[in-house]
Design a protein around this motif. Structure first.
Motif, PDB file in Angstrom:
ATOM      1  N   ASP A   1       0.822  -1.209   0.000  1.00  0.00           N
ATOM      2  CA  ASP A   1       0.000   0.000   0.000  1.00  0.00           C
ATOM      3  C   ASP A   1       0.855   1.258   0.000  1.00  0.00           C
ATOM      4  O   ASP A   1       0.509   2.265  -0.618  1.00  0.00           O
ATOM      5  CB  ASP A   1      -0.939   0.010   1.214  1.00  0.00           C
ATOM      6  N   TYR A   2       1.985   1.194   0.710  1.00  0.00           N
ATOM      7  CA  TYR A   2       2.879   2.360   0.744  1.00  0.00           C
ATOM      8  C   TYR A   2       3.399   2.673  -0.656  1.00  0.00           C
ATOM      9  O   TYR A   2       3.433   3.833  -1.080  1.00  0.00           O
ATOM     10  CB  TYR A   2       4.040   2.089   1.696  1.00  0.00           C
ATOM     11  N   ILE A   3       3.770   1.635  -1.391  1.00  0.00           N
ATOM     12  CA  ILE A   3       4.270   1.841  -2.753  1.00  0.00           C
ATOM     13  C   ILE A   3       3.147   2.336  -3.659  1.00  0.00           C
ATOM     14  O   ILE A   3       3.347   3.231  -4.484  1.00  0.00           O
ATOM     15  CB  ILE A   3       4.869   0.538  -3.299  1.00  0.00           C
ATOM     16  N   ARG A   4       1.958   1.778  -3.502  1.00  0.00           N
ATOM     17  CA  ARG A   4       0.835   2.216  -4.347  1.00  0.00           C
ATOM     18  C   ARG A   4       0.519   3.696  -4.123  1.00  0.00           C
ATOM     19  O   ARG A   4       0.189   4.418  -5.061  1.00  0.00           O
ATOM     20  CB  ARG A   4      -0.400   1.374  -4.042  1.00  0.00           C
ATOM     21  N   ARG A   5       0.613   4.142  -2.872  1.00  0.00           N
ATOM     22  CA  ARG A   5       0.340   5.562  -2.594  1.00  0.00           C
ATOM     23  C   ARG A   5       1.407   6.450  -3.217  1.00  0.00           C
ATOM     24  O   ARG A   5       1.098   7.544  -3.696  1.00  0.00           O
ATOM     25  CB  ARG A   5       0.283   5.800  -1.081  1.00  0.00           C
ATOM     26  N   LYS A   6       2.647   5.984  -3.198  1.00  0.00           N
ATOM     27  CA  LYS A   6       3.735   6.777  -3.770  1.00  0.00           C
ATOM     28  C   LYS A   6       3.643   6.826  -5.292  1.00  0.00           C
ATOM     29  O   LYS A   6       3.887   7.863  -5.905  1.00  0.00           O
ATOM     30  CB  LYS A   6       5.085   6.181  -3.347  1.00  0.00           C
ATOM     31  N   PHE A   7       3.318   5.679  -5.898  1.00  0.00           N
ATOM     32  CA  PHE A   7       3.287   5.576  -7.348  1.00  0.00           C
ATOM     33  C   PHE A   7       2.025   4.843  -7.786  1.00  0.00           C
ATOM     34  O   PHE A   7       2.023   3.621  -7.912  1.00  0.00           O
ATOM     35  CB  PHE A   7       4.525   4.836  -7.856  1.00  0.00           C
ATOM     36  N   PRO A   8       0.934   5.574  -8.018  1.00  0.00           N
ATOM     37  CA  PRO A   8      -0.332   4.943  -8.409  1.00  0.00           C
ATOM     38  C   PRO A   8      -0.218   4.114  -9.688  1.00  0.00           C
ATOM     39  O   PRO A   8      -0.981   3.173  -9.882  1.00  0.00           O
ATOM     40  CB  PRO A   8      -1.267   6.136  -8.602  1.00  0.00           C
ATOM     41  N   ASN A   9       0.720   4.431 -10.572  1.00  0.00           N
ATOM     42  CA  ASN A   9       0.856   3.709 -11.833  1.00  0.00           C
ATOM     43  C   ASN A   9       1.863   2.566 -11.748  1.00  0.00           C
ATOM     44  O   ASN A   9       2.155   1.931 -12.759  1.00  0.00           O
ATOM     45  CB  ASN A   9       1.289   4.678 -12.939  1.00  0.00           C
ATOM     46  N   PHE A  10       2.377   2.301 -10.558  1.00  0.00           N
ATOM     47  CA  PHE A  10       3.385   1.255 -10.370  1.00  0.00           C
ATOM     48  C   PHE A  10       2.695  -0.085 -10.159  1.00  0.00           C
ATOM     49  O   PHE A  10       1.767  -0.192  -9.369  1.00  0.00           O
ATOM     50  CB  PHE A  10       4.243   1.603  -9.159  1.00  0.00           C
ATOM     51  N   ALA A  11       3.139  -1.114 -10.883  1.00  0.00           N
ATOM     52  CA  ALA A  11       2.522  -2.431 -10.769  1.00  0.00           C
ATOM     53  C   ALA A  11       3.061  -3.149  -9.539  1.00  0.00           C
ATOM     54  O   ALA A  11       4.228  -3.508  -9.490  1.00  0.00           O
ATOM     55  CB  ALA A  11       2.802  -3.265 -12.012  1.00  0.00           C
ATOM     56  N   VAL A  12       2.227  -3.327  -8.531  1.00  0.00           N
ATOM     57  CA  VAL A  12       2.636  -3.983  -7.298  1.00  0.00           C
ATOM     58  C   VAL A  12       1.859  -5.287  -7.144  1.00  0.00           C
ATOM     59  O   VAL A  12       0.639  -5.280  -7.087  1.00  0.00           O
ATOM     60  CB  VAL A  12       2.374  -3.088  -6.065  1.00  0.00           C
ATOM     61  N   LEU A  13       2.567  -6.387  -7.113  1.00  0.00           N
ATOM     62  CA  LEU A  13       1.939  -7.687  -6.911  1.00  0.00           C
ATOM     63  C   LEU A  13       2.368  -8.242  -5.559  1.00  0.00           C
ATOM     64  O   LEU A  13       3.502  -8.055  -5.141  1.00  0.00           O
ATOM     65  CB  LEU A  13       2.343  -8.665  -8.016  1.00  0.00           C
ATOM     66  N   THR A  14       1.462  -8.913  -4.879  1.00  0.00           N
ATOM     67  CA  THR A  14       1.786  -9.547  -3.604  1.00  0.00           C
ATOM     68  C   THR A  14       1.627 -11.050  -3.745  1.00  0.00           C
ATOM     69  O   THR A  14       0.805 -11.533  -4.521  1.00  0.00           O
ATOM     70  CB  THR A  14       0.877  -9.033  -2.471  1.00  0.00           C
ATOM     71  N   THR A  15       2.408 -11.787  -2.976  1.00  0.00           N
ATOM     72  CA  THR A  15       2.366 -13.230  -3.069  1.00  0.00           C
ATOM     73  C   THR A  15       0.971 -13.758  -2.725  1.00  0.00           C
ATOM     74  O   THR A  15       0.296 -13.237  -1.835  1.00  0.00           O
ATOM     75  CB  THR A  15       3.411 -13.869  -2.127  1.00  0.00           C
ATOM     76  N   THR A  16       0.557 -14.786  -3.425  1.00  0.00           N
ATOM     77  CA  THR A  16      -0.759 -15.391  -3.170  1.00  0.00           C
ATOM     78  C   THR A  16      -0.638 -16.694  -2.390  1.00  0.00           C
ATOM     79  O   THR A  16      -1.650 -17.322  -2.083  1.00  0.00           O
ATOM     80  CB  THR A  16      -1.478 -15.677  -4.506  1.00  0.00           C
ATOM     81  N   SER A  17       0.579 -17.109  -2.080  1.00  0.00           N
ATOM     82  CA  SER A  17       0.773 -18.353  -1.341  1.00  0.00           C
ATOM     83  C   SER A  17       1.257 -18.049   0.063  1.00  0.00           C
ATOM     84  O   SER A  17       1.919 -17.056   0.311  1.00  0.00           O
ATOM     85  CB  SER A  17       1.782 -19.250  -2.060  1.00  0.00           C
ATOM     86  N   SER A  18       0.906 -18.915   0.989  1.00  0.00           N
ATOM     87  CA  SER A  18       1.295 -18.752   2.384  1.00  0.00           C
ATOM     88  C   SER A  18       2.643 -19.395   2.644  1.00  0.00           C
ATOM     89  O   SER A  18       2.902 -20.525   2.222  1.00  0.00           O
ATOM     90  CB  SER A  18       0.249 -19.371   3.305  1.00  0.00           C
ATOM     91  N   THR A  19       3.515 -18.677   3.332  1.00  0.00           N
ATOM     92  CA  THR A  19       4.814 -19.240   3.719  1.00  0.00           C
ATOM     93  C   THR A  19       4.815 -19.670   5.184  1.00  0.00           C
ATOM     94  O   THR A  19       5.873 -19.886   5.765  1.00  0.00           O
ATOM     95  CB  THR A  19       5.933 -18.208   3.491  1.00  0.00           C
ATOM     96  N   ASN A  20       3.638 -19.763   5.779  1.00  0.00           N
ATOM     97  CA  ASN A  20       3.534 -20.193   7.174  1.00  0.00           C
ATOM     98  C   ASN A  20       3.934 -21.654   7.297  1.00  0.00           C
ATOM     99  O   ASN A  20       3.288 -22.536   6.731  1.00  0.00           O
ATOM    100  CB  ASN A  20       2.094 -19.996   7.659  1.00  0.00           C
ATOM    101  N   PRO A  21       5.001 -21.962   8.056  1.00  0.00           N
ATOM    102  CA  PRO A  21       5.456 -23.350   8.156  1.00  0.00           C
ATOM    103  C   PRO A  21       4.674 -24.173   9.176  1.00  0.00           C
ATOM    104  O   PRO A  21       4.904 -25.378   9.305  1.00  0.00           O
ATOM    105  CB  PRO A  21       6.906 -23.197   8.587  1.00  0.00           C
ATOM    106  N   MET A  22       3.752 -23.529   9.917  1.00  0.00           N
ATOM    107  CA  MET A  22       3.003 -24.229  10.963  1.00  0.00           C
ATOM    108  C   MET A  22       1.546 -24.409  10.529  1.00  0.00           C
ATOM    109  O   MET A  22       0.915 -23.471  10.043  1.00  0.00           O
ATOM    110  CB  MET A  22       3.061 -23.447  12.276  1.00  0.00           C
ATOM    111  N   ILE A  23       1.022 -25.609  10.734  1.00  0.00           N
ATOM    112  CA  ILE A  23      -0.358 -25.908  10.380  1.00  0.00           C
ATOM    113  C   ILE A  23      -1.112 -26.327  11.644  1.00  0.00           C
ATOM    114  O   ILE A  23      -0.656 -27.191  12.392  1.00  0.00           O
ATOM    115  CB  ILE A  23      -0.438 -27.050   9.343  1.00  0.00           C
ATOM    116  N   THR A  24      -2.246 -25.697  11.881  1.00  0.00           N
ATOM    117  CA  THR A  24      -3.075 -26.022  13.036  1.00  0.00           C
ATOM    118  C   THR A  24      -4.307 -26.816  12.555  1.00  0.00           C
ATOM    119  O   THR A  24      -4.985 -26.393  11.616  1.00  0.00           O
ATOM    120  CB  THR A  24      -3.551 -24.756  13.764  1.00  0.00           C
ATOM    121  N   VAL A  25      -4.545 -27.939  13.173  1.00  0.00           N
ATOM    122  CA  VAL A  25      -5.686 -28.781  12.769  1.00  0.00           C
ATOM    123  C   VAL A  25      -6.640 -28.965  13.954  1.00  0.00           C
ATOM    124  O   VAL A  25      -6.294 -28.689  15.101  1.00  0.00           O
ATOM    125  CB  VAL A  25      -5.208 -30.160  12.272  1.00  0.00           C
TER     126      VAL A  25
END
Length: 373
Positions: free
Chosen positions: A349-373
């Motif tokens: 969000d900080y980058i988007r506010r600075k540069f509205p025309n800048f393409a910012v992608l965020t990861t769609t996968s979780s890097t959480n190594p712990m799983i709760t069941v």
């Protein structure tokens, strides 16, 4: 993932859809905004990468640099004093990034303690209001004293204010001045703005005092040298031990209304997307005053107790630390990744506010190594 990011960068370059802005450049301000409060020996900085000025680019943020390499920010210390060997997951990710020409940045304790940082993002997700920093950091301020001729006092103060001097909490343009008389004798080779070489001069002056934050000291010094009329500026910098109300770890605030305990637990689970929560014994049937710290913040427990919090939310609480709650509040462990998950959008969000025309992608996968069941 890194190869996919490289391909996407190449596609953008071919189409010339936008211009890439170096993240650490003064115009962008990411380094100044997020990297200024690095704690101790934490390696929070740009580790590698140089992007040509005219190359378009994509920024993808994530929470961890791990075995499945991603074009992400590395969020824990990385030391390569022994050279890169590829023996660890982090080193393998760095080596692949070097191969593909992808820049890596890291933010850790500096992003924890910045105003609007990790804990503030967590507080916002939980609806904690009227928040303030739980453990303000000290020794990040200076007092600047400067002796200025009376007629130039306004000129100097305005220049220093513009450079960031005089900011105290929610106030700015703060300073104090005392009138007096300054004396000096220009020596051979001097080029005084007033007075005569070899003769003592007495000039009506004011001593101006400003509070200056650590990150603004350099800019304020330059502004002082440019705005002050004297060839040699009489001034002093004094380190202060005062706490910063806008820099520190954790947050203390309150819910809009008191909440029954079971409702509050359900609210936290829903907001953070967790299946289970570990906590110390219940103290009150309803809670409202909430302290929290994203990541491993158990050492701030005394601060939470002193702030009279009903609940302290953090992560990585070990068995014996739960006894330290002493029936003063409820300690709640929501998980390390879960408490820091909003950091990705915070940076994006900080980058988007600075540069509205800048393409910012965020990861769609979780890097959480712990799983709760």
């Amino acid at each position: 993932h890194l190869r996919a990011a490289r391909q996407a960068l190449d596609a953008f370059e071919q189409n010339r859809m936008m211009r890439y802005y170096e993240i650490a450049s003064p115009g962008f301000g990411l380094t100044n905004h997020f990297f200024r409060y690095i704690e101790g020996n934490q390696n929070s900085r740009q580790f590698l990468g140089r992007i040509p000025d005219e190359q378009p680019g994509i920024v993808i943020f994530g929470l961890k640099c791990e075995r499945r390499p991603r074009f992400e920010s590395v969020t824990y210390a990385l030391t390569c004093n022994h050279g890169l060997t590829g023996r660890t997951e982090v080193e393998r990710c760095v080596m692949l990034a070097m191969e593909l020409g992808v820049a890596l940045y890291a933010a850790h304790t500096n992003l924890d303690s910045i105003e609007g940082g990790v804990s503030h993002a967590l507080a916002g997700a939980l609806g904690v209001q009227s928040e303030r920093i739980l453990a303000p950091r000290a020794a990040l301020l200076y007092t600047l004293n400067v002796h200025t001729p009376v007629e130039a006092a306004d000129q100097v103060s305005e220049a220093l204010f513009a450079a960031g001097a005089g900011r105290i909490g929610a106030y700015d343009e703060c300073h104090f001045s005392v009138p007096g008389t300054g004396t000096f004798r220009p020596l051979e080779g001097a080029q005084p703005s007033e007075g005569v070489v070899g003769e003592r001069s007495a000039v009506p002056e004011v001593q101006q005092s400003f509070v200056v934050s650590k990150e603004c000291r350099g800019a304020v010094q330059r502004a002082l040298e440019e705005a002050h009329p004297y060839e040699v500026v009489a001034h002093s910098w004094i380190s202060m031990e005062n706490e910063r109300s806008d820099v520190g770890y954790g947050v203390i605030g309150q819910m809009a209304q008191p909440m029954p305990w079971d409702h509050f637990v359900a609210h936290v689970k829903g907001a953070l997307g967790v299946k289970a929560i570990r906590h110390s014994p219940l103290v009150k049937a309803t809670v409202q005053r909430i302290a929290l710290c994203g990541g491993a913040g158990v050492d701030l427990l005394p601060r939470a107790i002193a702030a009279k919090a009903d609940v302290y939310i953090t992560a990585d609480i070990t068995y014996h630390r739960y006894f330290e709650a002493k029936n003063a509040l409820v300690m709640m462990d929501v998980g390390h990744w879960e408490s820091e998950q909003y950091t990705i959008e915070l940076l994006a969000d900080y980058i988007r506010r600075k540069f509205p025309n800048f393409a910012v992608l965020t990861t769609t996968s979780s890097t959480n190594p712990m799983i709760t069941v």
